[in-house]
Design a protein around this motif. Structure first.
Motif, PDB file in Angstrom:
ATOM      1  N   ASP A  28       0.821  -1.219   0.000  1.00  0.00           N
ATOM      2  CA  ASP A  28       0.000   0.000   0.000  1.00  0.00           C
ATOM      3  C   ASP A  28       0.855   1.269   0.000  1.00  0.00           C
ATOM      4  OD1 ASP A  28       0.897  -0.636   2.549  1.00  0.00           O
ATOM      5  OD2 ASP A  28      -0.821   0.266   3.551  1.00  0.00           O
ATOM      6  N   HIS A  29       2.167   1.119  -0.023  1.00  0.00           N
ATOM      7  CA  HIS A  29       3.079   2.264  -0.034  1.00  0.00           C
ATOM      8  C   HIS A  29       3.805   2.410  -1.370  1.00  0.00           C
ATOM      9  CE1 HIS A  29       3.603   2.500   4.652  1.00  0.00           C
ATOM     10  NE2 HIS A  29       2.396   2.849   4.243  1.00  0.00           N
ATOM     11  N   VAL A  30       3.488   1.591  -2.351  1.00  0.00           N
ATOM     12  CA  VAL A  30       4.212   1.632  -3.617  1.00  0.00           C
ATOM     13  C   VAL A  30       3.235   1.681  -4.790  1.00  0.00           C
ATOM     14  CG1 VAL A  30       6.151   0.334  -2.640  1.00  0.00           C
ATOM     15  CG2 VAL A  30       4.372  -0.892  -3.917  1.00  0.00           C
ATOM     16  N   ILE A  31       3.741   2.206  -5.902  1.00  0.00           N
ATOM     17  CA  ILE A  31       3.063   2.092  -7.189  1.00  0.00           C
ATOM     18  C   ILE A  31       4.072   1.537  -8.182  1.00  0.00           C
ATOM     19  CG2 ILE A  31       1.341   3.880  -6.786  1.00  0.00           C
ATOM     20  CD1 ILE A  31       3.090   5.815  -8.366  1.00  0.00           C
ATOM     21  N   TRP A  32       3.556   1.093  -9.348  1.00  0.00           N
ATOM     22  CA  TRP A  32       4.409   0.377 -10.297  1.00  0.00           C
ATOM     23  C   TRP A  32       4.157   0.920 -11.703  1.00  0.00           C
ATOM     24  CZ3 TRP A  32       4.369  -5.739 -10.683  1.00  0.00           C
ATOM     25  CH2 TRP A  32       5.484  -6.167 -11.433  1.00  0.00           C
ATOM     26  N   GLY A  33       5.191   1.570 -12.263  1.00  0.00           N
ATOM     27  CA  GLY A  33       5.136   1.966 -13.658  1.00  0.00           C
ATOM     28  C   GLY A  33       4.841   3.424 -13.921  1.00  0.00           C
ATOM     29  N   GLU A  34       4.408   4.174 -12.922  1.00  0.00           N
ATOM     30  CA  GLU A  34       4.078   5.588 -13.089  1.00  0.00           C
ATOM     31  C   GLU A  34       4.572   6.360 -11.872  1.00  0.00           C
ATOM     32  OE1 GLU A  34      -0.134   6.362 -12.980  1.00  0.00           O
ATOM     33  OE2 GLU A  34      -0.491   4.762 -11.517  1.00  0.00           O
ATOM     34  N   ASP A  75      -2.854  14.731  -6.713  1.00  0.00           N
ATOM     35  CA  ASP A  75      -3.888  14.410  -5.731  1.00  0.00           C
ATOM     36  C   ASP A  75      -3.651  13.086  -5.015  1.00  0.00           C
ATOM     37  OD1 ASP A  75      -4.371  12.728  -7.847  1.00  0.00           O
ATOM     38  OD2 ASP A  75      -6.505  13.216  -8.040  1.00  0.00           O
ATOM     39  N   SER A  76      -2.445  12.518  -5.156  1.00  0.00           N
ATOM     40  CA  SER A  76      -2.141  11.268  -4.460  1.00  0.00           C
ATOM     41  C   SER A  76      -2.153  11.477  -2.946  1.00  0.00           C
ATOM     42  CB  SER A  76      -0.772  10.733  -4.883  1.00  0.00           C
ATOM     43  OG  SER A  76      -0.779  10.322  -6.229  1.00  0.00           O
ATOM     44  N   GLU A  77      -2.726  10.523  -2.254  1.00  0.00           N
ATOM     45  CA  GLU A  77      -2.785  10.600  -0.791  1.00  0.00           C
ATOM     46  C   GLU A  77      -1.412  10.260  -0.209  1.00  0.00           C
ATOM     47  OE1 GLU A  77      -4.720  11.469   2.733  1.00  0.00           O
ATOM     48  OE2 GLU A  77      -5.519  11.592   0.683  1.00  0.00           O
ATOM     49  N   PRO A  78      -0.824  11.150   0.603  1.00  0.00           N
ATOM     50  CA  PRO A  78       0.485  10.833   1.177  1.00  0.00           C
ATOM     51  C   PRO A  78       0.396   9.678   2.171  1.00  0.00           C
ATOM     52  CG  PRO A  78      -0.377  12.879   2.106  1.00  0.00           C
ATOM     53  CD  PRO A  78      -1.301  12.487   0.992  1.00  0.00           C
ATOM     54  N   ILE A  79       1.454   8.891   2.224  1.00  0.00           N
ATOM     55  CA  ILE A  79       1.484   7.776   3.171  1.00  0.00           C
ATOM     56  C   ILE A  79       1.911   8.238   4.562  1.00  0.00           C
ATOM     57  CG2 ILE A  79       1.850   6.023   1.396  1.00  0.00           C
ATOM     58  CD1 ILE A  79       4.817   6.029   2.115  1.00  0.00           C
ATOM     59  N   MET A  80       2.536   9.419   4.632  1.00  0.00           N
ATOM     60  CA  MET A  80       2.872  10.005   5.935  1.00  0.00           C
ATOM     61  C   MET A  80       3.228  11.469   5.740  1.00  0.00           C
ATOM     62  SD  MET A  80       6.653   8.569   6.940  1.00  0.00           S
ATOM     63  CE  MET A  80       5.968   6.948   7.218  1.00  0.00           C
ATOM     64  N   ARG A  81       3.240  12.193   6.860  1.00  0.00           N
ATOM     65  CA  ARG A  81       3.640  13.594   6.869  1.00  0.00           C
ATOM     66  C   ARG A  81       4.853  13.749   7.776  1.00  0.00           C
ATOM     67  NH1 ARG A  81      -0.486  17.747   5.637  1.00  0.00           N
ATOM     68  NH2 ARG A  81      -2.144  16.713   4.456  1.00  0.00           N
ATOM     69  N   VAL A  82       5.816  14.532   7.329  1.00  0.00           N
ATOM     70  CA  VAL A  82       7.015  14.793   8.118  1.00  0.00           C
ATOM     71  C   VAL A  82       7.279  16.285   8.128  1.00  0.00           C
ATOM     72  CG1 VAL A  82       7.987  12.530   7.533  1.00  0.00           C
ATOM     73  CG2 VAL A  82       8.618  14.536   6.168  1.00  0.00           C
ATOM     74  N   SER A  83       8.134  16.716   9.041  1.00  0.00           N
ATOM     75  CA  SER A  83       8.529  18.115   9.123  1.00  0.00           C
ATOM     76  C   SER A  83       9.837  18.331   8.382  1.00  0.00           C
ATOM     77  CB  SER A  83       8.698  18.527  10.593  1.00  0.00           C
ATOM     78  OG  SER A  83       7.478  18.389  11.295  1.00  0.00           O
ATOM     79  N   SER A  84      10.068  19.579   7.980  1.00  0.00           N
ATOM     80  CA  SER A  84      11.347  19.917   7.373  1.00  0.00           C
ATOM     81  C   SER A  84      12.474  19.591   8.345  1.00  0.00           C
ATOM     82  CB  SER A  84      11.379  21.403   7.019  1.00  0.00           C
ATOM     83  OG  SER A  84      12.642  21.777   6.500  1.00  0.00           O
ATOM     84  N   GLY A  85      13.500  18.912   7.859  1.00  0.00           N
ATOM     85  CA  GLY A  85      14.617  18.486   8.695  1.00  0.00           C
ATOM     86  C   GLY A  85      14.491  17.084   9.229  1.00  0.00           C
ATOM     87  N   ASP A  86      13.333  16.457   9.046  1.00  0.00           N
ATOM     88  CA  ASP A  86      13.171  15.081   9.511  1.00  0.00           C
ATOM     89  C   ASP A  86      13.989  14.113   8.657  1.00  0.00           C
ATOM     90  OD1 ASP A  86      11.546  15.597  11.650  1.00  0.00           O
ATOM     91  OD2 ASP A  86       9.672  15.037  10.653  1.00  0.00           O
TER      92      ASP A  86
END
Length: 387
Positions: A60-66, A71-82
């Protein structure tokens, strides 16, 4: 982990500190230090002693070929510097023209127990939704990143996931598309066992000649942000202003790739892991192998770029991309002129003359629809001009 190739750690670290002191971009953005961490004699490059955020390569964290879309849903959010540790998967051994993955690898001497289960899971459960071959992990939303900003992707460390890689040449592709593979063959592909302790890949000639050793130099072929234009996401193969499949072998541990942010959150992704590549990548692939890169993601609000720029401790990388190799060369030279003028104040006419005598422009790859040239700009050469 990647071994230290630059002599004694103390000498390497002192040299790196001198390079950081000379780098105006590092001073400008307040980068404090680059630390070296050693474990069992192996060296990894880390900029902060922080626990990485894990990004597993589950289906559920990968795509194949593109590529991912705006509008893709992010799998996580991080802060700058993480710092994130992102598992990536090689597409080689799971493509249809290589047949049964387990049979393909075990016939080449790879133990079934060493085959990456994530590769088998992708082959079984992830639809190949685009024409490209690559399996891509992401996207990761970076808080505060907005169009017009620059995302710095610093590669801190690269870990091998498996003891094998693959090199392939396919019909109609590569630098000699109408000549190789020979005869009626659609593919000529070879499994490369990896001796990660000695940092070499074992190349076994088909006609019983002695084995050859290829020094391993791992890096990520694909590092990118999501393009604003959805039309640019339909194929994972061509690189662009968003980065993507730029295939520059210098972008290994300790390097940074600067990417112009195209959509809110940048939506960073990576894939196409390589264990070694020659400039040009002339057959079609490098040694494709699954890696776990550790990245530091930093948003720069006071930078402005039109396309990707690379940096190593020793050099700047002036990247030119175009379907026409001549035009890619022109783009790379123009980018070199911009970098040297901005960073060191050398006028562009002088910089052009200087380049003709002292700067190497290398072919990144000629096999990804959009071809690449990168000029290697040694920082030490411009030290007398650095303010």
């Amino acid at each position: 982990m990647v071994q230290n190739r630059q002599g004694k750690l103390a000498d390497w670290f002192e040299g790196l500190k001198r390079q950081v002191a000379r780098s105006r971009v590092f001073l400008r953005f307040g980068l404090i230090a680059v630390l070296a961490a050693t474990t069992l004699g192996l060296v990894a490059i880390r900029s902060e002693a922080q626990t990485p955020i894990m990004v597993p390569s589950t289906t559920d964290h990968v795509i194949w070929g593109e590529l991912f879309k705006p509008d893709s849903e992010p799998i996580m959010r991080v802060s700058s510097g993480d710092v994130i540790q992102m598992e990536t998967i090689s597409h080689e051994v799971i493509l249809p023209d290589q047949g049964n993955t387990v049979d393909f690898l075990t016939k080449a001497g790879i133990k079934a127990s060493d085959i990456l289960s994530d590769q088998l899971a992708v082959k079984a459960r992830v639809p190949k939704s685009g024409p490209g071959p690559h399996v891509i992990t992401g996207p990761v939303y970076v808080e505060g990143a907005e169009p017009g900003d620059v995302l710095e992707v610093k590669t801190l460390q690269l870990d091998y996931r498996v003891p094998y890689g693959v090199i392939s040449n396919r019909h109609g592709k590569g630098s000699l598309p109408n000549e190789y593979p020979q005869g009626d063959a659609q593919i000529y592909t070879k499994v490369i066992p990896l001796d990660t302790a000695r940092e070499v890949g074992i190349f076994r000639p088909e006609n019983d000649l002695p084995d050859l050793e290829i020094p391993l130099y791992p890096f990520m072929g694909i590092m990118g942000v999501v393009p604003a234009d959805p039309e640019e996401t339909v194929n994972s193969v061509p690189p662009g202003a968003y980065g993507g499949n730029i295939d520059i072998k210098h972008l290994t541990a300790g390097s940074s790739l600067y990417l112009p942010v195209q959509v809110p959150g940048a939506l960073f992704y990576s894939g196409d892991p390589h264990c070694a590549q020659g400039n040009g990548e002339v057959a079609l692939t490098a040694i494709e192998c699954s890696l776990t890169p550790t990245f530091e993601l930093t948003v720069h609000k006071d930078m402005s770029l039109n396309g990707p720029v690379g940096e190593t401790p020793e050099s700047w990388l002036a990247i030119g991309l175009d379907e026409d190799l001549d035009e890619a060369m022109k783009a790379s030279v123009r980018e070199y002129l911009r970098i040297v003028n901005d960073q060191y104040g050398l006028t562009k006419p002088d910089a052009l003359l200087y380049a003709s005598a002292a700067i190497d422009f290398e072919v990144s790859q000629v096999v990804d629809i959009v071809k690449g040239i990168h000029g290697v700009i040694p920082k030490a050469a411009f030290a007398p001009l650095d303010k």
